[in-house]
Design a protein around this motif. Structure first.
Motif, PDB file in Angstrom:
ATOM      1  N   LEU A   7      -8.963   0.113  -2.992  1.00  0.00           N
ATOM      2  CA  LEU A   7      -8.008  -0.829  -3.009  1.00  0.00           C
ATOM      3  C   LEU A   7      -8.690  -1.718  -4.307  1.00  0.00           C
ATOM      4  N   ARG A   8      -9.943  -1.824  -4.656  1.00  0.00           N
ATOM      5  CA  ARG A   8     -10.584  -2.518  -5.616  1.00  0.00           C
ATOM      6  C   ARG A   8     -10.113  -1.881  -6.845  1.00  0.00           C
ATOM      7  N   ILE A  34       4.576   5.493 -11.954  1.00  0.00           N
ATOM      8  CA  ILE A  34       4.333   4.228 -11.918  1.00  0.00           C
ATOM      9  C   ILE A  34       5.069   3.361 -11.113  1.00  0.00           C
ATOM     10  N   LEU A  35       6.504   3.539 -11.432  1.00  0.00           N
ATOM     11  CA  LEU A  35       7.398   2.701 -10.659  1.00  0.00           C
ATOM     12  C   LEU A  35       7.457   3.404  -8.985  1.00  0.00           C
ATOM     13  N   ASP A  36       7.263   4.558  -8.886  1.00  0.00           N
ATOM     14  CA  ASP A  36       7.138   5.260  -7.575  1.00  0.00           C
ATOM     15  C   ASP A  36       5.885   4.516  -6.865  1.00  0.00           C
ATOM     16  N   PHE A  37       4.676   4.583  -7.534  1.00  0.00           N
ATOM     17  CA  PHE A  37       3.491   4.014  -7.131  1.00  0.00           C
ATOM     18  C   PHE A  37       3.604   2.469  -6.886  1.00  0.00           C
ATOM     19  N   LEU A  38       4.244   1.844  -7.289  1.00  0.00           N
ATOM     20  CA  LEU A  38       4.451   0.256  -7.114  1.00  0.00           C
ATOM     21  C   LEU A  38       5.397   0.222  -6.165  1.00  0.00           C
ATOM     22  N   GLU A  39       6.349   0.837  -6.000  1.00  0.00           N
ATOM     23  CA  GLU A  39       7.126   0.693  -4.723  1.00  0.00           C
ATOM     24  C   GLU A  39       6.383   1.172  -3.531  1.00  0.00           C
ATOM     25  N   LYS A  40       5.600   2.078  -3.607  1.00  0.00           N
ATOM     26  CA  LYS A  40       4.739   2.426  -2.364  1.00  0.00           C
ATOM     27  C   LYS A  40       3.672   1.312  -2.084  1.00  0.00           C
ATOM     28  N   LEU A  41       3.325   0.814  -3.146  1.00  0.00           N
ATOM     29  CA  LEU A  41       2.413  -0.420  -2.712  1.00  0.00           C
ATOM     30  C   LEU A  41       3.048  -1.353  -2.137  1.00  0.00           C
ATOM     31  N   LEU A  44       3.447  -0.625   1.289  1.00  0.00           N
ATOM     32  CA  LEU A  44       2.245  -0.774   2.159  1.00  0.00           C
ATOM     33  C   LEU A  44       1.957  -2.197   2.421  1.00  0.00           C
ATOM     34  N   GLY A  45       2.106  -3.134   1.337  1.00  0.00           N
ATOM     35  CA  GLY A  45       1.933  -4.524   1.500  1.00  0.00           C
ATOM     36  C   GLY A  45       2.764  -5.137   2.741  1.00  0.00           C
ATOM     37  N   GLU A  46       4.086  -4.635   2.917  1.00  0.00           N
ATOM     38  CA  GLU A  46       4.935  -5.270   3.914  1.00  0.00           C
ATOM     39  C   GLU A  46       4.162  -4.659   5.254  1.00  0.00           C
ATOM     40  N   ALA A  47       3.891  -3.242   5.275  1.00  0.00           N
ATOM     41  CA  ALA A  47       3.476  -2.886   6.516  1.00  0.00           C
ATOM     42  C   ALA A  47       2.203  -3.782   6.887  1.00  0.00           C
ATOM     43  N   ALA A  48       1.302  -3.949   5.937  1.00  0.00           N
ATOM     44  CA  ALA A  48       0.084  -4.559   6.151  1.00  0.00           C
ATOM     45  C   ALA A  48       0.249  -5.799   6.772  1.00  0.00           C
TER      46      ALA A  48
END
Length: 70
Positions: A7-8, A34-41, A44-48
């Protein structure tokens, strides 16, 4: 248990602007990744956020109910 180092690394990549530069300099395939990574991130933020809300309010609700019964 928690991958704080990972995460860091992600935080540093975003804060430094390296991800944006990689996107600008990347080929179409790199940009897609990169766009796929950002979408997944973001997912994950919403799930967190959902998990944190559940934990915080569940604990608060249980403490409130315990106080009401006392």
């Amino acid at each position: 248990m928690l991958p704080m180092d990972c995460l860091r690394d992600i935080e540093e990549m975003l804060a430094s602007g390296r991800l944006v530069e990689d996107f600008k300099d990347g080929c179409d395939n790199d940009r897609y990744l990169i766009l796929d990574f950002l979408e997944k991130l973001m997912e994950l933020g919403e799930a967190a956020d959902k998990a944190a809300t559940e934990v915080i309010f569940k604990d608060s609700y249980l403490e409130m109910m315990a106080g009401a019964r006392a």
